[in-house]
Design a protein around this motif. Structure first.
Motif, PDB file in Angstrom:
ATOM      1  N   ARG A  95      -1.281 -85.717 -43.564  1.00  0.00           N
ATOM      2  CA  ARG A  95      -2.257 -84.800 -44.139  1.00  0.00           C
ATOM      3  C   ARG A  95      -3.124 -84.216 -43.022  1.00  0.00           C
ATOM      4  NH1 ARG A  95      -5.975 -87.256 -48.751  1.00  0.00           N
ATOM      5  NH2 ARG A  95      -3.889 -87.650 -49.579  1.00  0.00           N
ATOM      6  N   PRO A  96      -3.279 -82.867 -42.979  1.00  0.00           N
ATOM      7  CA  PRO A  96      -4.132 -82.250 -41.955  1.00  0.00           C
ATOM      8  C   PRO A  96      -5.600 -82.252 -42.387  1.00  0.00           C
ATOM      9  CG  PRO A  96      -3.076 -80.554 -43.261  1.00  0.00           C
ATOM     10  CD  PRO A  96      -2.552 -81.873 -43.784  1.00  0.00           C
ATOM     11  N   PHE A  97      -6.508 -82.321 -41.406  1.00  0.00           N
ATOM     12  CA  PHE A  97      -7.943 -82.267 -41.682  1.00  0.00           C
ATOM     13  C   PHE A  97      -8.598 -81.303 -40.700  1.00  0.00           C
ATOM     14  CE2 PHE A  97      -6.688 -86.401 -43.341  1.00  0.00           C
ATOM     15  CZ  PHE A  97      -7.317 -86.423 -44.578  1.00  0.00           C
ATOM     16  N   GLY A  98      -9.550 -80.511 -41.200  1.00  0.00           N
ATOM     17  CA  GLY A  98     -10.265 -79.559 -40.364  1.00  0.00           C
ATOM     18  C   GLY A  98     -11.616 -80.092 -39.939  1.00  0.00           C
ATOM     19  N   ILE A  99     -12.226 -79.426 -38.959  1.00  0.00           N
ATOM     20  CA  ILE A  99     -13.533 -79.849 -38.446  1.00  0.00           C
ATOM     21  C   ILE A  99     -14.567 -79.837 -39.569  1.00  0.00           C
ATOM     22  CG2 ILE A  99     -15.392 -79.270 -36.838  1.00  0.00           C
ATOM     23  CD1 ILE A  99     -13.320 -78.086 -34.980  1.00  0.00           C
ATOM     24  N   GLY A 100     -15.293 -80.908 -39.691  1.00  0.00           N
ATOM     25  CA  GLY A 100     -16.335 -81.008 -40.702  1.00  0.00           C
ATOM     26  C   GLY A 100     -15.856 -81.474 -42.061  1.00  0.00           C
ATOM     27  N   GLU A 101     -14.564 -81.604 -42.231  1.00  0.00           N
ATOM     28  CA  GLU A 101     -14.030 -82.034 -43.538  1.00  0.00           C
ATOM     29  C   GLU A 101     -14.327 -83.518 -43.770  1.00  0.00           C
ATOM     30  OE1 GLU A 101      -9.818 -82.057 -46.045  1.00  0.00           O
ATOM     31  OE2 GLU A 101      -9.972 -81.017 -44.106  1.00  0.00           O
ATOM     32  N   VAL A 102     -14.837 -83.801 -44.959  1.00  0.00           N
ATOM     33  CA  VAL A 102     -15.145 -85.182 -45.326  1.00  0.00           C
ATOM     34  C   VAL A 102     -13.896 -85.810 -45.941  1.00  0.00           C
ATOM     35  CG1 VAL A 102     -16.580 -86.698 -46.733  1.00  0.00           C
ATOM     36  CG2 VAL A 102     -17.574 -84.643 -45.705  1.00  0.00           C
ATOM     37  N   VAL A 103     -13.404 -86.848 -45.315  1.00  0.00           N
ATOM     38  CA  VAL A 103     -12.216 -87.543 -45.824  1.00  0.00           C
ATOM     39  C   VAL A 103     -12.594 -88.364 -47.058  1.00  0.00           C
ATOM     40  CG1 VAL A 103     -10.338 -89.135 -45.266  1.00  0.00           C
ATOM     41  CG2 VAL A 103     -11.273 -87.633 -43.491  1.00  0.00           C
ATOM     42  N   PHE A 104     -13.672 -89.114 -46.943  1.00  0.00           N
ATOM     43  CA  PHE A 104     -14.236 -89.818 -48.097  1.00  0.00           C
ATOM     44  C   PHE A 104     -15.705 -90.150 -47.807  1.00  0.00           C
ATOM     45  CE2 PHE A 104     -11.765 -93.030 -45.665  1.00  0.00           C
ATOM     46  CZ  PHE A 104     -12.797 -93.833 -45.208  1.00  0.00           C
ATOM     47  N   ARG A 105     -16.450 -90.437 -48.858  1.00  0.00           N
ATOM     48  CA  ARG A 105     -17.875 -90.737 -48.736  1.00  0.00           C
ATOM     49  C   ARG A 105     -18.155 -92.181 -49.134  1.00  0.00           C
ATOM     50  NH1 ARG A 105     -17.821 -85.364 -50.451  1.00  0.00           N
ATOM     51  NH2 ARG A 105     -19.142 -83.966 -49.182  1.00  0.00           N
ATOM     52  N   LYS A 106     -19.237 -92.690 -48.617  1.00  0.00           N
ATOM     53  CA  LYS A 106     -19.674 -94.032 -48.976  1.00  0.00           C
ATOM     54  C   LYS A 106     -19.882 -94.123 -50.488  1.00  0.00           C
ATOM     55  CE  LYS A 106     -23.233 -97.500 -47.975  1.00  0.00           C
ATOM     56  NZ  LYS A 106     -24.450 -97.813 -47.174  1.00  0.00           N
ATOM     57  N   GLY A 107     -19.311 -95.170 -51.083  1.00  0.00           N
ATOM     58  CA  GLY A 107     -19.416 -95.359 -52.523  1.00  0.00           C
ATOM     59  C   GLY A 107     -18.250 -94.797 -53.313  1.00  0.00           C
ATOM     60  N   ASP A 108     -17.422 -93.946 -52.662  1.00  0.00           N
ATOM     61  CA  ASP A 108     -16.235 -93.414 -53.344  1.00  0.00           C
ATOM     62  C   ASP A 108     -15.274 -94.550 -53.700  1.00  0.00           C
ATOM     63  OD1 ASP A 108     -17.186 -90.878 -53.107  1.00  0.00           O
ATOM     64  OD2 ASP A 108     -15.792 -90.244 -51.532  1.00  0.00           O
ATOM     65  N   LEU A 109     -14.485 -94.293 -54.731  1.00  0.00           N
ATOM     66  CA  LEU A 109     -13.432 -95.240 -55.078  1.00  0.00           C
ATOM     67  C   LEU A 109     -12.338 -95.176 -54.013  1.00  0.00           C
ATOM     68  CD1 LEU A 109     -12.197 -97.226 -57.156  1.00  0.00           C
ATOM     69  CD2 LEU A 109     -11.092 -95.245 -58.223  1.00  0.00           C
ATOM     70  N   ALA A 110     -11.980 -96.316 -53.438  1.00  0.00           N
ATOM     71  CA  ALA A 110     -10.952 -96.366 -52.398  1.00  0.00           C
ATOM     72  C   ALA A 110      -9.576 -96.507 -53.039  1.00  0.00           C
ATOM     73  CB  ALA A 110     -11.216 -97.544 -51.459  1.00  0.00           C
ATOM     74  N   THR A 111      -8.705 -95.556 -52.753  1.00  0.00           N
ATOM     75  CA  THR A 111      -7.355 -95.592 -53.312  1.00  0.00           C
ATOM     76  C   THR A 111      -6.270 -95.492 -52.247  1.00  0.00           C
ATOM     77  OG1 THR A 111      -7.345 -93.181 -53.632  1.00  0.00           O
ATOM     78  CG2 THR A 111      -8.110 -94.539 -55.483  1.00  0.00           C
ATOM     79  N   GLU A 112      -6.680 -95.338 -50.970  1.00  0.00           N
ATOM     80  CA  GLU A 112      -5.691 -95.144 -49.917  1.00  0.00           C
ATOM     81  C   GLU A 112      -6.269 -95.516 -48.567  1.00  0.00           C
ATOM     82  OE1 GLU A 112      -4.863 -91.153 -50.844  1.00  0.00           O
ATOM     83  OE2 GLU A 112      -6.762 -90.383 -50.074  1.00  0.00           O
ATOM     84  N   MET A 113      -5.395 -95.722 -47.597  1.00  0.00           N
ATOM     85  CA  MET A 113      -5.799 -95.996 -46.221  1.00  0.00           C
ATOM     86  C   MET A 113      -5.251 -94.899 -45.315  1.00  0.00           C
ATOM     87  SD  MET A 113      -3.236 -99.163 -45.276  1.00  0.00           S
ATOM     88  CE  MET A 113      -3.645-100.040 -46.781  1.00  0.00           C
ATOM     89  N   TYR A 114      -5.767 -94.817 -44.100  1.00  0.00           N
ATOM     90  CA  TYR A 114      -5.405 -93.730 -43.194  1.00  0.00           C
ATOM     91  C   TYR A 114      -5.050 -94.258 -41.804  1.00  0.00           C
ATOM     92  CZ  TYR A 114      -7.601 -90.848 -46.780  1.00  0.00           C
ATOM     93  OH  TYR A 114      -7.927 -90.258 -47.982  1.00  0.00           O
ATOM     94  N   VAL A 115      -3.996 -93.690 -41.241  1.00  0.00           N
ATOM     95  CA  VAL A 115      -3.616 -93.944 -39.849  1.00  0.00           C
ATOM     96  C   VAL A 115      -3.796 -92.620 -39.104  1.00  0.00           C
ATOM     97  CG1 VAL A 115      -1.799 -94.664 -38.264  1.00  0.00           C
ATOM     98  CG2 VAL A 115      -1.911 -95.672 -40.554  1.00  0.00           C
ATOM     99  N   VAL A 116      -4.749 -92.561 -38.185  1.00  0.00           N
ATOM    100  CA  VAL A 116      -5.049 -91.321 -37.466  1.00  0.00           C
ATOM    101  C   VAL A 116      -3.930 -91.019 -36.471  1.00  0.00           C
ATOM    102  CG1 VAL A 116      -6.659 -90.147 -35.929  1.00  0.00           C
ATOM    103  CG2 VAL A 116      -7.524 -91.644 -37.749  1.00  0.00           C
ATOM    104  N   GLU A 117      -3.375 -89.814 -36.552  1.00  0.00           N
ATOM    105  CA  GLU A 117      -2.299 -89.414 -35.647  1.00  0.00           C
ATOM    106  C   GLU A 117      -2.779 -88.474 -34.555  1.00  0.00           C
ATOM    107  OE1 GLU A 117       0.682 -87.898 -38.375  1.00  0.00           O
ATOM    108  OE2 GLU A 117       1.658 -89.859 -38.385  1.00  0.00           O
ATOM    109  N   SER A 118      -3.791 -87.656 -34.856  1.00  0.00           N
ATOM    110  CA  SER A 118      -4.357 -86.752 -33.856  1.00  0.00           C
ATOM    111  C   SER A 118      -5.760 -86.351 -34.303  1.00  0.00           C
ATOM    112  CB  SER A 118      -3.470 -85.511 -33.669  1.00  0.00           C
ATOM    113  OG  SER A 118      -3.411 -84.750 -34.868  1.00  0.00           O
ATOM    114  N   GLY A 119      -6.531 -85.763 -33.401  1.00  0.00           N
ATOM    115  CA  GLY A 119      -7.893 -85.379 -33.729  1.00  0.00           C
ATOM    116  C   GLY A 119      -8.860 -86.545 -33.580  1.00  0.00           C
ATOM    117  N   VAL A 120     -10.104 -86.302 -34.001  1.00  0.00           N
ATOM    118  CA  VAL A 120     -11.142 -87.322 -33.928  1.00  0.00           C
ATOM    119  C   VAL A 120     -11.871 -87.379 -35.263  1.00  0.00           C
ATOM    120  CG1 VAL A 120     -13.235 -88.106 -32.752  1.00  0.00           C
ATOM    121  CG2 VAL A 120     -11.435 -86.931 -31.457  1.00  0.00           C
TER     122      VAL A 120
END
Length: 211
Positions: A95-120
């Protein structure tokens, strides 16, 4: 009943036994045995459709058996070694993500995990940056209420591999041995995160704070 019929009944019994299995590795092993017996029976009675059907099934069952055994081996190695979750790659989606995009917020329901491939990516609550190879979100599967404990924001455009908890649960139900090593792996990563938060020295990992 002659011995040829006995072979046929054995094949039927093994096929039924395979269907009754609740875990994947025993199911595939018994299915392979059943196919071999049924092929033998088909050759004796001269039924090529029966032989062809089982010959087609054998490669599929053999591949799935190899795939599950390799998965268990990789999870076991990760749990006993560098705590990497790289073995999850075949079960995730990029999944691609752009600058400033919020992946998830504190308190959100967690349904998935992430492995960072590029970017910060950044965890603003604790000021931690997650770069290529970093992993976040795996402990949400085990946390009470599955709630995120912090946020994750993309600060430099990149990609991350998204692995749903439902996929992990399916692997667990198919093979309890996988579940054992996954729990061991996530527990070790949790202990390392706790040590890091307390300022104690901890072995280096490819991951990051779990959310």
């Amino acid at each position: 009943m002659n011995w040829i019929e006995a072979i046929g009944y054995l094949g039927t019994a093994l096929t039924i036994s395979a269907s009754a299995m609740s875990t994947m590795i025993p199911l595939r092993i018994i299915s392979l045995c059943a196919s071999c017996v049924v092929i033998t029976y088909g050759l004796f009675i001269g039924s090529m459709p029966v032989v062809l059907t089982e010959c087609i099934q054998i490669p599929f069952n053999a591949y799935r058996l190899w795939q599950m055994m390799r998965l268990v081996r990789d999870v076991e190695a990760a749990a006993d070694g560098d705590l990497s979750l790289e073995w999850l790659r075949p079960f995730g989606s990029q999944r691609p993500f752009g600058i400033g995009e919020v992946v998830f917020r504190k308190g959100d329901l967690a349904t998935e995990m992430y492995v960072v491939e590029s970017g910060v990516f950044r965890i603003p609550e604790v000021g931690i940056e997650v770069r290529a190879g970093g992993i976040v979100g795996e402990l949400g599967l085990l946390s009470p209420g599955n709630a995120r404990t912090a946020s994750l924001v993309c600060v430099e455009a990149g990609r991350a591999l998204c692995v749903s908890y439902s996929e992990v649960k399916q692997l667990y139900y198919q093979n309890p041995e996988f579940g054992f090593y996954f729990l061991k792996l996530t527990s070790e990563r949790l202990f390392q995160s706790a040590q890091s938060a307390q300022g104690a020295p901890a072995p280096a990992t490819a991951g990051s704070e779990a959310l």
